[in-house]
Design an enzyme around this catalytic site. Sequence first.
Site, PDB file in Angstrom:
ATOM      1  N   HIS A  27      17.805 -25.671  24.538  1.00 18.54           N
ATOM      2  CA  HIS A  27      17.565 -26.979  25.147  1.00 18.54           C
ATOM      3  C   HIS A  27      18.509 -27.200  26.331  1.00 18.54           C
ATOM      4  O   HIS A  27      18.113 -27.734  27.375  1.00 18.54           O
ATOM      5  CB  HIS A  27      17.783 -28.097  24.127  1.00 18.54           C
ATOM      6  CG  HIS A  27      16.679 -28.263  23.134  1.00 18.54           C
ATOM      7  ND1 HIS A  27      15.361 -28.365  23.502  1.00 18.54           N
ATOM      8  CD2 HIS A  27      16.705 -28.370  21.774  1.00 18.54           C
ATOM      9  CE1 HIS A  27      14.614 -28.533  22.412  1.00 18.54           C
ATOM     10  NE2 HIS A  27      15.405 -28.527  21.358  1.00 18.54           N
TER      11      HIS A  27
ATOM     12  N   HIS B 189      17.416 -25.585  29.446  1.00 20.02           N
ATOM     13  CA  HIS B 189      16.328 -26.353  30.052  1.00 20.02           C
ATOM     14  C   HIS B 189      16.902 -27.426  30.975  1.00 20.02           C
ATOM     15  O   HIS B 189      16.358 -27.704  32.056  1.00 20.02           O
ATOM     16  CB  HIS B 189      15.475 -26.991  28.954  1.00 20.02           C
ATOM     17  CG  HIS B 189      14.043 -27.180  29.331  1.00 20.02           C
ATOM     18  ND1 HIS B 189      13.101 -27.646  28.442  1.00 20.02           N
ATOM     19  CD2 HIS B 189      13.374 -26.994  30.486  1.00 20.02           C
ATOM     20  CE1 HIS B 189      11.919 -27.713  29.033  1.00 20.02           C
ATOM     21  NE2 HIS B 189      12.054 -27.336  30.283  1.00 20.02           N
TER      22      HIS B 189
ATOM     23  N   HIS C 239      19.417 -22.375  19.154  1.00 18.60           N
ATOM     24  CA  HIS C 239      18.320 -23.331  19.352  1.00 18.60           C
ATOM     25  C   HIS C 239      18.728 -24.441  20.327  1.00 18.60           C
ATOM     26  O   HIS C 239      18.055 -24.684  21.333  1.00 18.60           O
ATOM     27  CB  HIS C 239      17.918 -23.924  18.004  1.00 18.60           C
ATOM     28  CG  HIS C 239      16.832 -24.953  18.075  1.00 18.60           C
ATOM     29  ND1 HIS C 239      15.539 -24.687  17.695  1.00 18.60           N
ATOM     30  CD2 HIS C 239      16.843 -26.256  18.488  1.00 18.60           C
ATOM     31  CE1 HIS C 239      14.798 -25.774  17.871  1.00 18.60           C
ATOM     32  NE2 HIS C 239      15.570 -26.743  18.344  1.00 18.60           N
ATOM     33  N   GLU C 240      19.830 -25.102  20.010  1.00 20.80           N
ATOM     34  CA  GLU C 240      20.263 -26.216  20.857  1.00 20.80           C
ATOM     35  C   GLU C 240      20.681 -25.732  22.240  1.00 20.80           C
ATOM     36  O   GLU C 240      20.495 -26.433  23.242  1.00 20.80           O
ATOM     37  CB  GLU C 240      21.401 -26.989  20.185  1.00 20.80           C
ATOM     38  CG  GLU C 240      21.030 -27.613  18.844  1.00 20.80           C
ATOM     39  CD  GLU C 240      19.808 -28.520  18.919  1.00 20.80           C
ATOM     40  OE1 GLU C 240      19.535 -29.085  20.005  1.00 20.80           O
ATOM     41  OE2 GLU C 240      19.110 -28.659  17.904  1.00 20.80           O
TER      42      GLU C 240
END
Length: 706
Positions: free
Chosen positions: A501, A504, A497-498
């Site tokens: 990020h 991104h 999940h992280e």
Amino acid sequence: MKKILLFMSITAFAAGCADNSMTVVQLPEIDTSNPLLAEWDTPHQTPPFDKIKITDYEPAFETAIAVSRAEVDAIVNNPAKPTFANTIEAMENQGELLGRISGVFFNLLEADTSDEMQAIAMRIQPKLTELGNDVSLNPQLFERVKAVYEHPGLFLSKEDKKLLEDTYKGFVRSGANLSDEDKAAYREYTSELSSLTLAFGQNSLAATNAFTYNITDPKQVAELPDFVKESMAMDAKSRGEKGWTVTLKAPSYVPFMTYSSQRDIKEKLWKAYNSRALGGEFDNTANIKRIAELRLKIANLLGYECYADYVLDNRMAENTKTVNDFLAELLASTKKYAQKDYDTINAYAKSLGLNGDMMPWDWGYYNEKYKNEKYAVSDEQIKPYLQLENVKGAVFMLANKLYGINFTPAENITVYHPDVTAYEVTDADGKFLAVLYLDFFPRESKRSGAWMTEFRGTKIENGKEIRPLVSLVMNFTKPTETTPSLLTFDELTTFLHEFGHSLHGMLAKGKYESLNGTSVYRDFVELPSQIMENWATEEEYLDLWAKHYQTGETIPTELVEKIVAAKNYLAAYANVRQLSFGMTDMAWHTLKEPYTGDVEEFEVKSMAPTQVMPVIAGTAMAPAFTHIFAGGYAAGYYGYKWAEVLAADGFSLFKEKGIFDRETAGKFRKLLQSGGQKHPMDLYVEFRGHKPQTKALIDQMGLTEE
């Protein structure tokens, strides 16, 4: 000490301007012996953490604030006609020094804080808020911005137009159109609000650290897996205690609640965890009510009925009704399945001799036993195949398979704590993309949870591309004296999940830092992270790397099949739990009048539609709900579920084309690269080919009509 003159040629940014006037601004004396103010002669201009002392921060902030004011004055006082270059672009570029210092200080305030840093933050935050207000409420500056907005001129790119639109809207949303009287009120409210949100976060961390439970009776830990006992023994030893200690930090609290049958101890722990900062020394209840009141006052000043209306005017969802309808639709589709999940585990617990109905502190223990019995799979079975070093390599490998990027340890880059490691990230052609910092383990100086952040974002400055410095901060199970760090399946999912990020941020590409990377609508920012979680249950992916840390044996096919089969275990219950957080967030931020009642009662009422588990008096999550009261998710927590719909629909394309399909990944990379340069719905449709539908998430959870 060295006095520096800043010669800011406003028109130098705008080729072809007829007026070549130059504004000369004299800056305060700058102490270049302060490493925060000096040039960083380091690899990729990374922060020189080994040289920065805590006494450097405050004078550096004072200087940088003065520099930022001078830069803004230069824009305001430029005699040339306002243009995109000398006003909008100049505003985007000003404040670089302050941004650099803030990027270091506030990231470390979360990841490696101290009493001294928290005291500095309380002194500095009001000055930063004052600076922000002085800029956004400056009438001469706004007139220049407005002049460009109304007459933008020719030859602006789409990216330029987006920056112009965001800049103008940002001023309006920050009070630029208010009367002088209302501007004064806005200053007062925002100043107090910034201090209160900071205090809220500090109280939450202190309350989490304040409670521990020490066990000295070996019988009370005999049933626990070795990795849990070893970790608890380390915690006890580090505190000078005998036996085994459990804390409220997730890597300690969650395993104990999952594997221990000591119901009386777990009740104490659960109540302590769920009453953090609810009364007592670190009470946050007054902060909550005042934060909500100040946000309402600010929204009213700006012409909105409630704070949610103000926030959502700048989100994909666009308005309060859309969010409430979205949450209600998901609740209606899943509540009966969530109740069924609870009833199933409750009946199972009773079959094993539980006296009375299952309580919240029983949940982890019995749902783990049921999962192990029904699917013959448990975290204890999976953990040996999830050694942290292997997982890290697997996450890097996935990024390479999808996007061709590579990660190389960078021992020449200094880090802010011995637990932290740094990597140079390069593209398939060897081009430098980013520095990635990884900070895995809990400590008292780090807040709980997991997050991605940046010390520096992406932009183009004087024709040169500045690449990002990205950091992932987590709280994973620490290695012990005999066992390496072995992750639970949830921790694997958190890492993915992280890391989504971080992609991104690392893959960002564009001229303006404020439009790049994670600088997107809050209800869109979780798409890149949530879509990455899907690979955690893909057999084709797990087979490539999940090996037993002792034997080297590849994870057995039957275990992978069980993981996949158990993917949607209690999915409805977990979904409704998340909806409860979103609904209580919306309840606080749709208030039309200040709330003066009891925080616990407010929460019980706001969460009532989602309630499945028995309500326990004397507990409430709001006093430690840092996402909405100390972070950026106020009236935005629904965004996790919103983005989950996007991720479910988006990952279905990977399932259709292949989970490592480079063409699909290439389309998604374009979305990541674009950041906030376009409306997120446009970016999503360009990637997926259609708008997302809630049904995609319902289908992914495997919830079907009986």
